[in-house]
Scaffold this active site. Structure first.
Site, PDB file in Angstrom:
ATOM      1  CB  THR A 239      32.300  37.852  70.740  1.00  0.00           C
ATOM      2  OG1 THR A 239      31.492  38.962  71.154  1.00  0.00           O
ATOM      3  CG2 THR A 239      33.754  38.132  71.037  1.00  0.00           C
ATOM      4  N   GLY A 241      27.716  35.209  68.065  1.00  0.00           N
ATOM      5  CA  GLY A 241      27.518  33.855  67.545  1.00  0.00           C
ATOM      6  C   GLY A 241      28.501  32.822  68.064  1.00  0.00           C
ATOM      7  CB  THR A 242      31.220  32.845  70.643  1.00  0.00           C
ATOM      8  OG1 THR A 242      30.409  33.598  71.534  1.00  0.00           O
ATOM      9  CG2 THR A 242      32.288  33.727  70.038  1.00  0.00           C
ATOM     10  N   GLY A 243      28.483  31.305  70.868  1.00  0.00           N
ATOM     11  CA  GLY A 243      27.757  30.234  71.555  1.00  0.00           C
ATOM     12  C   GLY A 243      27.148  29.240  70.570  1.00  0.00           C
TER      13      GLY A 243
HETATM   14  N1  LIG Z   1      36.729  36.934  73.623  1.00  0.00           N
HETATM   15  C1  LIG Z   1      36.821  35.616  73.630  1.00  0.00           C
HETATM   16  N2  LIG Z   1      38.024  35.008  73.485  1.00  0.00           N
HETATM   17  C2  LIG Z   1      38.119  33.658  73.462  1.00  0.00           C
HETATM   18  N3  LIG Z   1      37.070  32.846  73.602  1.00  0.00           N
HETATM   19  C3  LIG Z   1      35.844  33.379  73.758  1.00  0.00           C
HETATM   20  C4  LIG Z   1      35.645  34.799  73.786  1.00  0.00           C
HETATM   21  N4  LIG Z   1      34.307  35.037  73.942  1.00  0.00           N
HETATM   22  C5  LIG Z   1      33.708  33.841  74.001  1.00  0.00           C
HETATM   23  N5  LIG Z   1      34.623  32.832  73.914  1.00  0.00           N
HETATM   24  C6  LIG Z   1      34.353  31.386  73.907  1.00  0.00           C
HETATM   25  O1  LIG Z   1      33.273  31.202  73.008  1.00  0.00           O
HETATM   26  C7  LIG Z   1      32.407  30.169  73.454  1.00  0.00           C
HETATM   27  C8  LIG Z   1      30.978  30.728  73.612  1.00  0.00           C
HETATM   28  O2  LIG Z   1      30.897  31.384  74.867  1.00  0.00           O
HETATM   29  P1  LIG Z   1      29.904  32.534  75.300  1.00  0.00           P
HETATM   30  O3  LIG Z   1      29.893  32.519  76.777  1.00  0.00           O
HETATM   31  O4  LIG Z   1      30.243  33.817  74.625  1.00  0.00           O
HETATM   32  O5  LIG Z   1      28.523  31.991  74.715  1.00  0.00           O
HETATM   33  P2  LIG Z   1      27.199  32.764  74.373  1.00  0.00           P
HETATM   34  O6  LIG Z   1      27.052  33.960  75.235  1.00  0.00           O
HETATM   35  O7  LIG Z   1      26.126  31.759  74.373  1.00  0.00           O
HETATM   36  O8  LIG Z   1      27.471  33.249  72.888  1.00  0.00           O
HETATM   37  P3  LIG Z   1      26.571  34.182  71.939  1.00  0.00           P
HETATM   38  O9  LIG Z   1      27.367  35.412  71.723  1.00  0.00           O
HETATM   39  O10 LIG Z   1      26.437  33.390  70.693  1.00  0.00           O
HETATM   40  O11 LIG Z   1      25.278  34.414  72.605  1.00  0.00           O
HETATM   41  C9  LIG Z   1      33.023  29.668  74.745  1.00  0.00           C
HETATM   42  O12 LIG Z   1      33.852  28.549  74.460  1.00  0.00           O
HETATM   43  C10 LIG Z   1      33.857  30.831  75.235  1.00  0.00           C
HETATM   44  O13 LIG Z   1      34.908  30.408  76.073  1.00  0.00           O
HETATM   45  C1  LIG Z   2      18.596  33.568  66.136  1.00  0.00           C
HETATM   46  C2  LIG Z   2      19.606  33.624  67.208  1.00  0.00           C
HETATM   47  N1  LIG Z   2      19.899  32.498  67.890  1.00  0.00           N
HETATM   48  C3  LIG Z   2      20.822  32.532  68.881  1.00  0.00           C
HETATM   49  C4  LIG Z   2      21.453  33.711  69.233  1.00  0.00           C
HETATM   50  C5  LIG Z   2      22.466  33.729  70.371  1.00  0.00           C
HETATM   51  O1  LIG Z   2      23.643  34.212  70.010  1.00  0.00           O
HETATM   52  C6  LIG Z   2      21.121  34.867  68.497  1.00  0.00           C
HETATM   53  N2  LIG Z   2      21.700  36.059  68.767  1.00  0.00           N
HETATM   54  N3  LIG Z   2      20.201  34.801  67.506  1.00  0.00           N
HETATM   55 MG   LIG Z   3      28.558  35.655  74.666  1.00  0.00          MG
END
Ligand SMILES: Nc1ncnc2c1ncn2[C@@H]1O[C@H](COP(=O)(O)OP(=O)(O)OP(=O)(O)O)[C@@H](O)[C@H]1O
Ligand SMILES: Cc1ncc(CO)c(N)n1
Ligand SMILES: [Mg+2]
Length: 525
Positions: A239, A241-243
């Site tokens: 997961t 990089g989902t954000g």
């Molecule tokens: N295990 C999962 N299954 C389905 N959807 C997910 C899952 N984890 C995250 N998402 C979706 O991925 C997107 C990013 O959400 P998340 O809250 O993880 O963001 P984030 O914490 O900013 O991500 P990052 O890991 O990049 O920091 C959202 O649409 C969330 O609903």
């Molecule tokens: C460089 C960078 N930007 C954003 C995030 C958030 O996922 C990360 N882990 N690293």
């Molecule tokens: Mg996350």
């Protein structure tokens, strides 16, 4: 952006991607490409940050330029170190691209210091853009601080008010709101409402990290109406990089002209698809693996696959026929198994009467059988089935989908064959990107009613003109295969047969016999 009219001022002509302008002498075609600028940090592990943004935009067909704010030493175990770029240098990057490109959307990720936010704001006021997507990255999922509390006041006072959408996760939403508790969807809603009051036109609070929730719920608020975007939580370690992916995909869809709500919905589905396709891949040894943005690393396509088309595969080309299978009470799978066992070097499924769903299941089994034996499997006409079962390619006729379109749908690595009766058609097939042609009917046949036969002379003429390898088809069997192979054409690579194998009691025996005949005729030449 609010102050600039933002995505409300989309030109009416925006949806037509190509416009033609007349110049003094020659008409000139200009293709407009949707363009995003990401202003974010580099992730050396390439799952998040700039690297994710570039991959998402590429996957969504949008050009993406990148201004780097910080470089992180980061992998699937966490963030080991962060190096901020001097604000002046971030500003130089911004000036460079903003003064040159026509960005539809600017998307921000890691903005690690107030000074860097300041130069961003200055450049955005010097070079107005249509829309601004702010992903207020603060803490990595592994817990490392990527932007500390020092950025909170400039974010709240100056960046959020000009954003078209902000996409905080629950921790970031809480930090922006002075540490309020956000542990339920109801609390996400009230956070979205409070954040909206800070000025962004839309708010998406992401619930990927919401504790104890079996669904993955994001809350979207447009100032009046809430939408809960809900999908089943996917169990995976990948997961990371989902954000960033979600925010970049929103930016890419906006750049193409979507409304905000539909951009957000597409982005959520994109993340969801990417997660489920790559939930079992293993990249790196840490707890936070990246996923595959191109949706291509499906587990079942990582098994053996040929790198390129080999024309010698056309040697004994077996084409299945649904009526014959019914007549002899055989499944497609049994017919294919026997043909491969008997020495067929390529298989084409030509199942004109089959029901789609049943055909798809059978095609999947045939792909498995053929792949395990290193034999390519093609589908006749049905591009959709070929894509769905991940066949090695397709064979199309002159009145089926045009070859250049088939190529663009199937991508560069699939095999495409075309039926051609004339030198002109053969030349066109080559120009359109086919890999081989099938030429015939050489002899009269029952398989295709009203099909004009071209005879051995016609076949020779097509072979002579063809830039592509040729397989002969139509009324060919054990008794006349040799006469076909004897025409003097080096690019005639083999024969395609239907009845000779499948309108027979024993497919295995007939395939072996034909294989032997072909081998002998090859040896004699
Ligand atoms: N295990 C999962 N299954 C389905 N959807 C997910 C899952 N984890 C995250 N998402 C979706 O991925 C997107 C990013 O959400 P998340 O809250 O993880 O963001 P984030 O914490 O900013 O991500 P990052 O890991 O990049 O920091 C959202 O649409 C969330 O609903
Ligand atoms: C460089 C960078 N930007 C954003 C995030 C958030 O996922 C990360 N882990 N690293
Ligand atoms: Mg996350």
């Amino acid at each position: 952006m609010n102050s600039l009219g933002g995505i409300r001022s989309w030109p009416a002509s925006w949806r037509s991607a190509t416009k033609t302008t007349a110049s003094m002498t020659t008409p000139e075609t200009v293709t407009k490409v949707a363009q995003v600028l990401t202003v974010a940090g580099s992730d050396s592990g390439a799952g998040a940050g700039i690297q994710a943004d570039l991959k998402v935009c590429a996957a969504r067909g949008v050009y993406c330029a990148s201004v780097i704010t910080a470089v992180t030493a980061q992998n699937t175990r966490g963030v080991q170190s962060v190096h901020l770029l001097p604000p002046q240098f971030v500003s130089e990057q911004l000036k460079s691209v903003l003064s040159d490109f026509e960005f539809d959307v600017v998307k921000t990720g890691m903005l690690p210091s107030p000074e860097i936010v300041e130069v961003l704001l200055q450049n955005l006021s010097d070079f107005p853009v249509r829309a601004l997507v702010v992903d207020p990255v603060m803490v990595s999922t592994s817990g490392h601080v990527l932007a500390g509390s020092s950025i909170l006041s400039i974010f709240k006072e100056r960046l959020l008010p000009i954003a078209d959408i902000i996409t905080p996760n629950v921790k970031e939403a809480s930090a922006l709101l002075g540490g309020v508790r956000i542990e339920t969807v109801a609390e996400m809603r009230s956070a979205a409402k409070s954040l909206h009051e800070m000025g962004p036109r839309f708010v998406l609070v992401k619930g990927g990290d919401l504790p104890g929730s079996s669904d993955s719920v994001d809350v979207y608020f447009d100032g009046k109406v809430f939408h809960e975007l809900r999908s089943p939580r996917i169990t995976t370690r990948n997961t990371h990089g989902t954000g960033c992916t979600l925010a970049s995909c929103i930016a890419a869809e906006l750049a193409k002209g979507s409304s905000m709500l539909s951009a957000v919905k597409v982005a959520k589905r994109f993340v969801d698809n990417a997660l489920s396709y790559s939930k079992d891949i293993v990249i790196g040894s840490g707890m936070q693996g990246p996923f595959d943005h191109f949706l291509g690393l499906k587990k079942d396509t990582q098994t053996y696959r040929r790198s390129t088309f080999n024309p010698d595969d056309l040697f004994l080309y077996a084409v299945t026929d649904s009526r014959m299978n019914i007549k002899w009470n055989r499944s497609i799978v049994d017919a294919v198994k026997a043909a491969v066992e008997g020495g067929a070097t390529i298989i084409q499924l030509r199942e004109k009467e089959a029901e789609t769903r049943e055909f798809l299941e059978e095609a999947k089994s045939c792909v498995e059988i053929c792949r395990s034996r290193g034999v390519c499997l093609l589908i006749n006409d049905r591009i959709d089935i070929a894509l769905a079962c991940d066949a090695d390619g397709v064979h199309v006729g002159q009145s089926d989908m045009p070859v250049d379109l088939v190529r663009s749908l199937l991508g560069p690595d699939k095999i495409i064959g075309v039926s051609c009766k004339t030198p002109e058609q053969a030349h066109q097939a080559w120009k359109d990107g086919a890999d081989y042609i099938g030429s015939g009917g050489v002899f009269p046949t029952n398989t295709k009613a009203n099909n004009r036969t071209i005879g051995l002379d016609g076949l020779r003429e097509v072979c002579k003109a063809s830039e592509l390898p040729v397989v002969a088809i139509g009324g060919i069997g054990i008794s006349n295969a040799e006469s076909v192979m004897r025409i003097d054409a080096p690019n005639l690579k083999g024969v395609a047969v239907v009845s000779a194998l499948f309108d027979q009691e024993c497919v295995l025996t007939q395939t072996r016999k034909l294989h032997k005949t072909l081998k002998e005729s090859k040896r004699d030449h």
